[in-house]
Design a protein around this motif. Structure first.
Motif, PDB file in Angstrom:
ATOM      1  N   MET A 755     -28.998  24.247  -9.399  1.00  0.00           N
ATOM      2  CA  MET A 755     -28.429  24.604  -8.045  1.00  0.00           C
ATOM      3  C   MET A 755     -28.137  23.490  -6.961  1.00  0.00           C
ATOM      4  O   MET A 755     -27.167  23.529  -6.523  1.00  0.00           O
ATOM      5  N   VAL A 756     -29.194  22.683  -7.092  1.00  0.00           N
ATOM      6  CA  VAL A 756     -29.000  21.465  -6.286  1.00  0.00           C
ATOM      7  C   VAL A 756     -27.667  20.277  -6.712  1.00  0.00           C
ATOM      8  O   VAL A 756     -27.096  20.007  -5.933  1.00  0.00           O
ATOM      9  N   ALA A 757     -27.778  20.500  -8.071  1.00  0.00           N
ATOM     10  CA  ALA A 757     -26.539  19.637  -8.655  1.00  0.00           C
ATOM     11  C   ALA A 757     -25.485  20.314  -8.318  1.00  0.00           C
ATOM     12  O   ALA A 757     -24.307  19.403  -8.027  1.00  0.00           O
ATOM     13  N   LEU A 758     -25.138  21.598  -8.354  1.00  0.00           N
ATOM     14  CA  LEU A 758     -23.863  22.063  -7.748  1.00  0.00           C
ATOM     15  C   LEU A 758     -23.630  21.740  -6.460  1.00  0.00           C
ATOM     16  O   LEU A 758     -22.426  21.648  -6.150  1.00  0.00           O
ATOM     17  N   ALA A 759     -24.730  21.837  -5.569  1.00  0.00           N
ATOM     18  CA  ALA A 759     -24.463  21.718  -4.286  1.00  0.00           C
ATOM     19  C   ALA A 759     -23.762  20.078  -3.989  1.00  0.00           C
ATOM     20  O   ALA A 759     -22.971  20.206  -3.064  1.00  0.00           O
ATOM     21  N   VAL A 760     -24.647  19.365  -4.633  1.00  0.00           N
ATOM     22  CA  VAL A 760     -24.205  17.736  -4.376  1.00  0.00           C
ATOM     23  C   VAL A 760     -23.232  17.184  -4.984  1.00  0.00           C
ATOM     24  O   VAL A 760     -22.675  16.222  -4.661  1.00  0.00           O
ATOM     25  N   GLY A 762     -20.907  19.109  -7.097  1.00  0.00           N
ATOM     26  CA  GLY A 762     -19.828  19.921  -7.414  1.00  0.00           C
ATOM     27  C   GLY A 762     -19.797  20.590  -8.678  1.00  0.00           C
ATOM     28  O   GLY A 762     -20.702  20.497  -9.509  1.00  0.00           O
ATOM     29  N   VAL A 763     -18.571  21.166  -8.984  1.00  0.00           N
ATOM     30  CA  VAL A 763     -18.830  22.046 -10.275  1.00  0.00           C
ATOM     31  C   VAL A 763     -18.746  21.482 -11.632  1.00  0.00           C
ATOM     32  O   VAL A 763     -19.339  21.848 -12.718  1.00  0.00           O
ATOM     33  N   GLY A 764     -18.415  19.929 -11.529  1.00  0.00           N
ATOM     34  CA  GLY A 764     -18.537  19.132 -12.741  1.00  0.00           C
ATOM     35  C   GLY A 764     -19.711  18.691 -12.882  1.00  0.00           C
ATOM     36  O   GLY A 764     -19.894  17.654 -13.931  1.00  0.00           O
ATOM     37  N   TYR A 765     -20.707  18.998 -12.381  1.00  0.00           N
ATOM     38  CA  TYR A 765     -22.185  18.402 -12.306  1.00  0.00           C
ATOM     39  C   TYR A 765     -22.700  18.306 -13.828  1.00  0.00           C
ATOM     40  O   TYR A 765     -22.402  19.200 -14.710  1.00  0.00           O
ATOM     41  N   ASN A 766     -23.732  17.492 -14.082  1.00  0.00           N
ATOM     42  CA  ASN A 766     -24.499  17.458 -15.229  1.00  0.00           C
ATOM     43  C   ASN A 766     -26.080  17.399 -14.748  1.00  0.00           C
ATOM     44  O   ASN A 766     -26.274  16.219 -14.014  1.00  0.00           O
ATOM     45  N   VAL A 767     -26.657  18.077 -15.130  1.00  0.00           N
ATOM     46  CA  VAL A 767     -28.142  18.115 -14.614  1.00  0.00           C
ATOM     47  C   VAL A 767     -28.954  16.766 -14.909  1.00  0.00           C
ATOM     48  O   VAL A 767     -29.765  16.446 -14.000  1.00  0.00           O
TER      49      VAL A 767
END
Length: 816
Positions: A755-760, A762-767
């Motif tokens: 959730m934090v990765a998506l927020a900061v 964006g949708v192309g995040y990699n945890v």
């Protein structure tokens, strides 16, 4: 507290109507081809529109509310902004009466719709007091919206000059990256259709009006919402055509009766005959046409009378010339007719006959006396006598020839009695031709007359009498023609016009029968489709009512739409009181009526096809008892899972119920200070509530330390997750992403770190890259996130008070 997901309000997208109607027409064996064609014709100009699509083009979708900025309007003086979290969720705007909270709601409604339902029907004082008393120089409303698509930011502005009236605002809109100076005029036409259909605003005054207002208003709104407005327009089109055809037939019948009345007042044989033709209910139109346009045998009408006027006779000079010639030749014959001359003529005639006889038979005895021989000697002597006698009677012979020619000329003057003077005895003439016919008969009798000395006088006398009688007849005929022109001529155009219309009515008789059958079929089909499409909305409304009513003994059953276009229309609510059918509206409390109104509003405002992803409700709690307030909180929280729900209330019970039931909600408090200075502060939101719960747990000595630490860490983690979801929703919606896509990305972020990765990121995040991303900004962020996620399961190397403080720092960085 979790809400039953099965109770989520939802409606399916209805199929396009033209295809549905065409299929039902083809499946109905009772429908003839002409009826089917008429029904499809009624839908013809509407068939290329989506079932729920408004009449005009509206390209905005997924509209969320982001902020309401107000200055100098109603209870708000200096400019104040109400920020609301964009995206699905529940926002409560609370404050005491007079704090200015409803001014935000009214400002948003006015900026988007151009009006305010709360003021409708009120006295002028409600509209005159729209300016703030402490900030009267200028007034301005600015509505920040967030939409899907390439141009997600939309700002709608209404601004008034210091001396402007309420209706004299400058109304503009601008999109992403557009400066205020480049704003375009607000496109009222573009917005009005969707605002009428999916109106997202509900004021306190409207709650009751939804139920006890005009029956047809709620019917029309639901009918349009169900996507049946096309069928309504089709019915109106067929109905208008039926009324047009019926009106033409009715007017034709009435005009026929009016013409009969007028014809009976006309003393004219043509009028009598025309009245006879028009008397049957279905007149012979061809016979009427022949009579109007003179193709019938009209010997007594104007054509016959005009023929009388056209009759002519030889002039008196012509008659006198012929009569004088007769007299002259007669005198010559009388002068030459002596006894000797007559004897000579008889002898001459005898000799000529004998000579002709001898020429034929040759020499022979005299056929008269029997004595003597008619031989060549006799023939020579006879020829000499004939020549001598001919010379002697030549003058008399010429005189008689001249007289015969004069008599023949006299006989050529008269003519037989003309047909124009003869009338059918069954149709009495409008003029008397008897005297003329008798005089003409006397005149015509001279055509066979032999010469007598008085022939010339008889010729002159008969002509004189005929001329006099004919002149009298023609004078009377002209007067009769003038009279007929005065009484008959004005009727001819009316008759001709009626004839054209009657022929058109006759030609359209089959069409009228077809249109009536098509109208009946379409009404029946509309009722069926209406029931099918009403079912999902009815289910949602009944769920909302059951949730809201709590301890009420009123049960809401079926909701039916009764009536059709052009007839009485109303919404039938199948309600029971203590399981007994009755007129529930008469026994419902005000709170129950408002709950019922809300049950009808929310399904309409939250259908899937609405471009508005927000609803704004002003003061729905006021008349509700505490049990219904709990139900209202449940309903609002459920709707807020898919919609942005903004509720304005001065009643603390709703905010208290949300806190007590642990429903996620952002609570904004509005306060009004001196000179209409309004302030908005966040009273509570999920993040604040989780942190407040964490602090409360730290201050609870009765809890074992290990359990308390685990619960505090869980609250901090929940606060981080709530803040991450809020930022992700805000940022993704701001890019124009469809709200369904946003929710899908949030659902796929299963862990706190995701959730934090998506927020900061964006949708192309990699945890796996999250720690590196955080460390580039602030290294302490990595450790705080690690302890927040781990503290709910294992002991961590920091105190819970420190964890709460660091979590607040992390959240401040996250939502910046």
């Amino acid at each position: 507290m979790r809400v039953n997901p099965a109770a989520d309000p939802a409606t399916e997208v209805s199929p396009r109507l033209p295809e549905v109607v065409a299929r039902r027409l083809s499946e109905d064996p009772t429908v003839t081809s002409d009826v089917a064609e008429t029904v499809l014709w009624s839908l013809g100009s509407l068939g290329h529109r989506d079932a729920h699509g408004p009449a005009g083009e509206f390209d905005a979708a997924g509209v969320f509310l982001r902020a309401i900025r107000v200055r100098g309007f109603r209870g708000i003086g200096p400019e104040t902004t109400l920020h609301v979290p964009p995206g699905p969720g529940l926002t409560l705007v609370v404050g005491r009466n007079g704090s200015g909270k409803s001014s935000f709601a009214e400002a948003a409604e006015l900026a988007l719709t151009g009006g305010n339902r709360r003021w409708d029907g009120r006295s002028a004082a409600w509209r005159e007091g729209w300016r703030n008393l402490h900030e009267g120089e200028s007034a301005r409303i600015e509505l920040d919206l967030l939409t899907e698509g390439d141009d997600p930011e939309l700002t709608v502005v209404k601004e008034w000059a210091p001396d402007a009236d309420l209706t004299q605002a400058v109304w503009t809109e601008r999109g992403t990256g557009v400066t205020e100076n480049d704003s375009a005029p607000f496109d009222v036409t573009r917005w009005s259709s969707v605002l009428d259909l999916y109106r997202p605003f509900l004021s306190y005054s409207e709650l009751g009006a939804l139920v006890d207002g005009k029956p047809s208003d709620l019917f029309d709104a639901l009918h349009q919402l169900l996507g049946l407005d096309e069928l309504t327009r089709a019915q109106e089109r067929i109905r208008a055509r039926r009324l047009e055809l019926e009106r033409a037939a009715r007017d034709s019948r009435q005009e026929r009766l009016d013409l009969l009345g007028a014809l009976e007042q006309v003393a004219d044989d043509r009028a009598v005959r025309m009245a006879r033709l028009l008397r049957p209910l279905q007149p012979d139109l061809n016979a009427v046409s022949r009579h109007i346009f003179g193709t019938v045998d009209d010997t007594i009408g104007p054509d016959g009378l005009r023929a009388i006027v056209r009759l002519t006779l030889p002039t008196s000079a012509q008659v006198d010339e012929v009569a004088a010639r007769i007299e002259e030749c007669g005198a010559d014959v009388a002068l030459g007719s002596t006894t000797d001359a007559e004897a000579d003529l008889r002898v001459l005639d005898l000799l000529r006959r004998a000579r002709e006889h001898a020429g034929v038979v040759g020499d022979c005895a005299c056929p008269v006396c029997g004595r003597g021989t008619l031989d060549s000697e006799w023939a020579e002597a006879a020829d000499a006598s004939i020549a001598q006698l001919t010379a002697r009677v030549d003058a008399l012979t010429r005189a008689r020839d001249q007289l015969n020619r004069a008599v023949r000329a006299a006989r050529g003057l008269p003519d037989h009695v003309p047909q124009e003077l003869d009338f059918d005895p069954s149709n009495p003439p409008t003029v008397d031709t008897g005297a003329v016919r008798r005089a003409w008969a006397d005149w015509a009798a001279l055509t066979g007359a032999e010469y007598t000395p008085d022939l010339a006088d008889r010729l002159r006398g008969a002509h004189t009498r005929l001329v006099d009688e004919l002149e009298l007849l023609q004078q009377g005929t002209r007067k009769e023609l003038d009279r007929l022109d005065e009484v008959w001529a004005p009727l001819v155009p009316r008759l001709a016009t009626w004839l054209d219309n009657a022929r058109e009515v006759a030609l359209r008789a089959n069409e009228l029968r077809t249109v009536k059958r098509a109208e009946d079929w379409l009404k029946s089909a509309t009722a069926g489709l209406r029931g099918e499409r009403m079912a999902p909305l009815e289910t949602t409304a009944r769920w909302i009512w059951r949730t809201l009513r709590q301890q009420s003994n009123v049960e809401l059953g079926a909701i039916r739409l009764q009536g059709n276009a052009g007839t009485a229309r109303r919404v039938l609510l199948d309600v029971t009181v203590d399981e007994v059918d009755g007129a529930a509206l008469g026994v419902m409390s005000q709170g129950e009526l408002h709950a019922l109104g809300l049950s009808l509003f929310l399904p309409r405002a939250t259908v899937e096809d609405s471009p508005f992803r927000f609803v704004m409700i002003d003061d729905p709690v006021q008349a509700m008892d505490p049990a219904k307030v709990d139900g209202l909180a449940m309903v609002l929280a459920t709707v807020a899972r898919h919609r942005q729900v903004v509720v304005f209330t001065h009643d603390e019970r709703l905010a208290e119920a949300v806190r007590r039931m642990q429903l996620d909600a952002c609570v904004l408090e509005v306060q009004r200070r001196e000179r209409s200075v309004v302030e908005v502060r966040t009273s509570s939101d999920p993040v604040r509530r989780y942190l407040a719960d964490a602090r409360s747990l730290v201050r609870t000595p009765q809890l074992p330390r290990a359990i308390a630490d685990e619960l505090v860490a869980t609250c901090c983690r929940s606060a981080v997750e709530a803040a991450s979801q809020s930022r992700a929703r805000r940022d993704l919606l701001a890019t124009g992403m469809h709200h369904r896509e946003v929710e899908r990305h949030l659902e796929e972020a299963f862990t706190t770190r995701a959730m934090v990765a998506l927020a900061v990121m964006g949708v192309g995040y990699n945890v796996d890259n999250l720690n590196k991303f955080l460390a580039r900004d602030e290294k302490w962020l990595v450790s705080v996130l690690r302890d927040v996620t781990a503290g709910a399961h294992v002991p961590i190397g920091r105190s819970m008070r420190e964890l709460i403080s660091d979590t607040e720092r992390f959240l401040a960085w996250l939502v910046r």
